[in-house]
Design a protein around this motif. Structure first.
Motif, PDB file in Angstrom:
ATOM      1  N   LEU A   1     -48.139 -20.155  30.579  1.00 38.13           N
ATOM      2  CA  LEU A   1     -48.848 -19.140  29.805  1.00 38.13           C
ATOM      3  C   LEU A   1     -48.561 -17.742  30.335  1.00 38.13           C
ATOM      4  O   LEU A   1     -48.400 -16.801  29.561  1.00 38.13           O
ATOM      5  CB  LEU A   1     -50.350 -19.411  29.827  1.00 38.13           C
ATOM      6  N   LEU A   2     -48.487 -17.606  31.645  1.00 39.94           N
ATOM      7  CA  LEU A   2     -48.168 -16.296  32.207  1.00 39.94           C
ATOM      8  C   LEU A   2     -46.766 -15.859  31.786  1.00 39.94           C
ATOM      9  O   LEU A   2     -46.558 -14.707  31.406  1.00 39.94           O
ATOM     10  CB  LEU A   2     -48.280 -16.283  33.719  1.00 39.94           C
ATOM     11  N   HIS A   3     -45.822 -16.774  31.829  1.00 44.69           N
ATOM     12  CA  HIS A   3     -44.457 -16.424  31.416  1.00 44.69           C
ATOM     13  C   HIS A   3     -44.419 -15.976  29.955  1.00 44.69           C
ATOM     14  O   HIS A   3     -43.698 -15.038  29.608  1.00 44.69           O
ATOM     15  CB  HIS A   3     -43.505 -17.597  31.663  1.00 44.69           C
ATOM     16  N   GLU A   4     -45.194 -16.627  29.098  1.00 35.56           N
ATOM     17  CA  GLU A   4     -45.261 -16.205  27.689  1.00 35.56           C
ATOM     18  C   GLU A   4     -45.806 -14.784  27.578  1.00 35.56           C
ATOM     19  O   GLU A   4     -45.286 -13.970  26.811  1.00 35.56           O
ATOM     20  CB  GLU A   4     -46.144 -17.161  26.892  1.00 35.56           C
ATOM     21  N   LEU A   5     -46.862 -14.483  28.348  1.00 37.41           N
ATOM     22  CA  LEU A   5     -47.428 -13.135  28.324  1.00 37.41           C
ATOM     23  C   LEU A   5     -46.415 -12.100  28.812  1.00 37.41           C
ATOM     24  O   LEU A   5     -46.286 -11.024  28.240  1.00 37.41           O
ATOM     25  CB  LEU A   5     -48.683 -13.058  29.205  1.00 37.41           C
ATOM     26  N   ILE A   6     -45.690 -12.459  29.866  1.00 39.02           N
ATOM     27  CA  ILE A   6     -44.713 -11.531  30.441  1.00 39.02           C
ATOM     28  C   ILE A   6     -43.574 -11.264  29.462  1.00 39.02           C
ATOM     29  O   ILE A   6     -43.100 -10.126  29.350  1.00 39.02           O
ATOM     30  CB  ILE A   6     -44.189 -12.081  31.779  1.00 39.02           C
ATOM     31  N   LEU A   7     -43.135 -12.286  28.762  1.00 41.04           N
ATOM     32  CA  LEU A   7     -42.050 -12.091  27.794  1.00 41.04           C
ATOM     33  C   LEU A   7     -42.450 -11.130  26.685  1.00 41.04           C
ATOM     34  O   LEU A   7     -41.635 -10.340  26.222  1.00 41.04           O
ATOM     35  CB  LEU A   7     -41.619 -13.433  27.206  1.00 41.04           C
ATOM     36  N   THR A   8     -43.703 -11.209  26.269  1.00 36.96           N
ATOM     37  CA  THR A   8     -44.140 -10.330  25.183  1.00 36.96           C
ATOM     38  C   THR A   8     -44.693  -8.995  25.684  1.00 36.96           C
ATOM     39  O   THR A   8     -44.734  -8.034  24.942  1.00 36.96           O
ATOM     40  CB  THR A   8     -45.204 -11.031  24.307  1.00 36.96           C
ATOM     41  N   HIS A   9     -45.120  -8.950  26.966  1.00 31.37           N
ATOM     42  CA  HIS A   9     -45.679  -7.726  27.553  1.00 31.37           C
ATOM     43  C   HIS A   9     -45.141  -7.541  28.971  1.00 31.37           C
ATOM     44  O   HIS A   9     -45.864  -7.737  29.954  1.00 31.37           O
ATOM     45  CB  HIS A   9     -47.202  -7.791  27.578  1.00 31.37           C
ATOM     46  N   PRO A  10     -43.872  -7.131  29.111  1.00 30.45           N
ATOM     47  CA  PRO A  10     -43.260  -7.026  30.444  1.00 30.45           C
ATOM     48  C   PRO A  10     -43.967  -6.062  31.393  1.00 30.45           C
ATOM     49  O   PRO A  10     -43.900  -6.226  32.607  1.00 30.45           O
ATOM     50  CB  PRO A  10     -41.828  -6.582  30.161  1.00 30.45           C
ATOM     51  N   ASP A  11     -44.677  -5.076  30.869  1.00 29.65           N
ATOM     52  CA  ASP A  11     -45.412  -4.149  31.739  1.00 29.65           C
ATOM     53  C   ASP A  11     -46.455  -4.882  32.580  1.00 29.65           C
ATOM     54  O   ASP A  11     -46.744  -4.484  33.710  1.00 29.65           O
ATOM     55  CB  ASP A  11     -46.122  -3.067  30.915  1.00 29.65           C
ATOM     56  N   MET A  12     -47.004  -5.959  32.039  1.00 35.06           N
ATOM     57  CA  MET A  12     -48.003  -6.734  32.779  1.00 35.06           C
ATOM     58  C   MET A  12     -47.370  -7.306  34.047  1.00 35.06           C
ATOM     59  O   MET A  12     -47.987  -7.301  35.111  1.00 35.06           O
ATOM     60  CB  MET A  12     -48.575  -7.853  31.902  1.00 35.06           C
ATOM     61  N   ALA A  13     -46.151  -7.791  33.929  1.00 30.49           N
ATOM     62  CA  ALA A  13     -45.465  -8.379  35.089  1.00 30.49           C
ATOM     63  C   ALA A  13     -45.223  -7.330  36.162  1.00 30.49           C
ATOM     64  O   ALA A  13     -45.437  -7.576  37.350  1.00 30.49           O
ATOM     65  CB  ALA A  13     -44.144  -9.008  34.662  1.00 30.49           C
ATOM     66  N   LEU A  14     -44.780  -6.151  35.763  1.00 26.92           N
ATOM     67  CA  LEU A  14     -44.506  -5.092  36.728  1.00 26.92           C
ATOM     68  C   LEU A  14     -45.768  -4.683  37.476  1.00 26.92           C
ATOM     69  O   LEU A  14     -45.745  -4.465  38.690  1.00 26.92           O
ATOM     70  CB  LEU A  14     -43.892  -3.882  36.023  1.00 26.92           C
ATOM     71  N   LYS A  15     -46.882  -4.615  36.769  1.00 26.78           N
ATOM     72  CA  LYS A  15     -48.149  -4.241  37.394  1.00 26.78           C
ATOM     73  C   LYS A  15     -48.596  -5.309  38.392  1.00 26.78           C
ATOM     74  O   LYS A  15     -49.065  -4.990  39.480  1.00 26.78           O
ATOM     75  CB  LYS A  15     -49.213  -4.020  36.325  1.00 26.78           C
ATOM     76  N   MET A  16     -48.435  -6.586  38.031  1.00 29.33           N
ATOM     77  CA  MET A  16     -48.823  -7.671  38.926  1.00 29.33           C
ATOM     78  C   MET A  16     -47.897  -7.743  40.131  1.00 29.33           C
ATOM     79  O   MET A  16     -48.352  -7.940  41.255  1.00 29.33           O
ATOM     80  CB  MET A  16     -48.818  -9.008  38.185  1.00 29.33           C
ATOM     81  N   LEU A  17     -46.594  -7.592  39.919  1.00 33.27           N
ATOM     82  CA  LEU A  17     -45.648  -7.659  41.029  1.00 33.27           C
ATOM     83  C   LEU A  17     -45.896  -6.566  42.050  1.00 33.27           C
ATOM     84  O   LEU A  17     -45.761  -6.798  43.255  1.00 33.27           O
ATOM     85  CB  LEU A  17     -44.203  -7.586  40.515  1.00 33.27           C
ATOM     86  N   ALA A  18     -46.281  -5.397  41.589  1.00 33.79           N
ATOM     87  CA  ALA A  18     -46.566  -4.308  42.523  1.00 33.79           C
ATOM     88  C   ALA A  18     -47.724  -4.707  43.449  1.00 33.79           C
ATOM     89  O   ALA A  18     -47.658  -4.486  44.663  1.00 33.79           O
ATOM     90  CB  ALA A  18     -46.916  -3.034  41.746  1.00 33.79           C
ATOM     91  N   GLU A  19     -48.762  -5.306  42.899  1.00 30.35           N
ATOM     92  CA  GLU A  19     -49.901  -5.718  43.722  1.00 30.35           C
ATOM     93  C   GLU A  19     -49.545  -6.913  44.605  1.00 30.35           C
ATOM     94  O   GLU A  19     -49.923  -6.972  45.762  1.00 30.35           O
ATOM     95  CB  GLU A  19     -51.113  -6.039  42.845  1.00 30.35           C
ATOM     96  N   LEU A  20     -48.797  -7.878  44.058  1.00 27.54           N
ATOM     97  CA  LEU A  20     -48.407  -9.049  44.864  1.00 27.54           C
ATOM     98  C   LEU A  20     -47.546  -8.646  46.041  1.00 27.54           C
ATOM     99  O   LEU A  20     -47.654  -9.207  47.120  1.00 27.54           O
ATOM    100  CB  LEU A  20     -47.682 -10.077  43.997  1.00 27.54           C
ATOM    101  N   SER A  21     -46.681  -7.651  45.851  1.00 33.55           N
ATOM    102  CA  SER A  21     -45.835  -7.207  46.952  1.00 33.55           C
ATOM    103  C   SER A  21     -46.661  -6.554  48.058  1.00 33.55           C
ATOM    104  O   SER A  21     -46.325  -6.658  49.229  1.00 33.55           O
ATOM    105  CB  SER A  21     -44.733  -6.263  46.462  1.00 33.55           C
ATOM    106  N   ARG A  22     -47.755  -5.880  47.686  1.00 31.92           N
ATOM    107  CA  ARG A  22     -48.649  -5.291  48.689  1.00 31.92           C
ATOM    108  C   ARG A  22     -49.359  -6.382  49.481  1.00 31.92           C
ATOM    109  O   ARG A  22     -49.675  -6.225  50.643  1.00 31.92           O
ATOM    110  CB  ARG A  22     -49.683  -4.385  48.034  1.00 31.92           C
ATOM    111  N   ARG A  23     -49.599  -7.515  48.834  1.00 30.65           N
ATOM    112  CA  ARG A  23     -50.304  -8.619  49.496  1.00 30.65           C
ATOM    113  C   ARG A  23     -49.373  -9.317  50.439  1.00 30.65           C
ATOM    114  O   ARG A  23     -49.700  -9.749  51.496  1.00 30.65           O
ATOM    115  CB  ARG A  23     -50.834  -9.586  48.430  1.00 30.65           C
TER     116      ARG A  23
END
Length: 130
Positions: A108-130
């Motif tokens: 489901l996350l991959h489906e969201l990312i394919l249609t809304h790539p900005d969501m992935a970039l926002k999450m990756l930025a936070e995951l990288s901080r973690r």
């Protein structure tokens, strides 16, 4: 939690705090909410899983073998590595008390990312901080 309350809650979680209201709504609509009783295993070490969990209320303990590693409470998450690879789980996660989690499968996350790539970039930025 109803959809509006869940969206407000997610807005305060660092992983999702950069999401726009519409993106949060899409996330909540794609996710499920699950309850776990105290003592229930949510994740088992060395088992393949495809779900991400965000604690909405309650508390869980992350364990490696018999060794406690962390206690996670509302607003904290686990299982995020499923978004990056299909490896087996690296630890057990056990509910310490009645706990409710927002769950999202990698599919489901991959489906969201394919249609809304900005969501992935926002999450990756936070995951990288973690």
């Amino acid at each position: 939690m109803n959809q509006t309350t869940t969206i407000q809650f997610l807005n305060g979680v660092p992983l999702f705090s950069q999401f726009k209201p519409g993106e949060l709504r899409l996330l909540v609509e794609a996710a499920d909410q699950r309850a776990f009783e105290a003592g229930n295993y949510i994740i088992r070490e060395n088992v393949v899983g495809d779900e991400f969990f965000l604690v909405l209320e309650g508390a869980v303990e992350v364990r490696k073998g018999e060794e406690p590693l962390a206690v996670l409470r509302a607003g904290q998450f686990f299982g995020e590595m499923v978004f990056l690879d299909d490896a087996v789980r690296s630890a057990d996660v056990v509910a310490l008390e009645r706990t409710r989690c927002l769950t999202l499968t990698s599919g489901l996350l991959h489906e969201l990312i394919l249609t809304h790539p900005d969501m992935a970039l926002k999450m990756l930025a936070e995951l990288s901080r973690r």
